[in-house]
Design an enzyme around this catalytic site. Sequence first.
Site, PDB file in Angstrom:
ATOM      1  N   GLY A   1       0.965  -1.295  -0.010  1.00 37.62           N
ATOM      2  CA  GLY A   1       0.060  -0.004   0.026  1.00 37.62           C
ATOM      3  C   GLY A   1       0.663   1.327   0.088  1.00 37.62           C
TER       4      GLY A   1
ATOM      5  CG  ASP B   1      -8.345   0.947   9.811  1.00 40.67           C
ATOM      6  OD1 ASP B   1      -9.154   1.742   9.999  1.00 40.67           O
ATOM      7  OD2 ASP B   1      -8.804  -0.218   9.611  1.00 40.67           O
TER       8      ASP B   1
ATOM      9  CG  LEU C   1       1.811   2.199  11.123  1.00 35.25           C
ATOM     10  CD1 LEU C   1       3.339   2.150  11.030  1.00 35.25           C
ATOM     11  CD2 LEU C   1       1.165   1.429  10.183  1.00 35.25           C
TER      12      LEU C   1
ATOM     13  CE  LYS D   1     -10.420   3.950   6.791  1.00 33.98           C
ATOM     14  NZ  LYS D   1     -10.760   2.659   6.828  1.00 33.98           N
TER      15      LYS D   1
END
Length: 173
Positions: A42, A101, A106, A129
């Site tokens: 991504g 998210d 992470l 987000k």
Amino acid sequence: MAEKINVLFSEEEVDARIRQMGEQISRDYAGREVHLICVLKGGSFFMCELAKRITVPVYLDFMSVSSYGSETKSSGVVKIVKDLDAPLAGKDVIVVEDIVDTGHTLSYLLEMLKGREPASLKLCTLLDKPDRREVEVPVDYTGFVIPDKFIAGYGLDYDQKYRNLPYIGTVEF
Ligand code: IMP
Ligand code: MG
């Protein structure tokens, strides 16, 4: 193909924002070298565009992680599928991600990378987000803060599709 993609940020908006982020990073790292770590797949489109806008010396490395569980739900357990080529010790490192998210991926990754003793470690994400956060993650550079919608394009996928869209869209199911 049942789903539809609605434009959230146009190609021009994304490019302009990434340009600003590159300028910011160039200022913050003036006189130093920066090591960008791309989290595949991504983060790849974002990292390439960001690296082009950074004016201090840039080094690139890649890693791939997968979270156990379904594609659209993060389980919090992360497996390293491909590790970095080079050690991080003593380097100024920025992890480049597509989206934060729940924060599970992470938070795990940053802890693991800290153990490799970089001189500094920061996190740069194209999208954040915050409404979905389950684990606190320190984000140093954010492209766009977005509502709780499923996103595709600019590296982000829905079922491995749409990564190549030059804009950021929401997926309408
Ligand atoms: P986390 O929930 O913060 O651990 O995010 C894990 C990963 O889920 C991200 O790196 C993305 O690859 C993926 N992801 C989260 N939200 C979205 C989305 O809206 N669209 C596409 N992928 C997403
Ligand atoms: Mg990702």
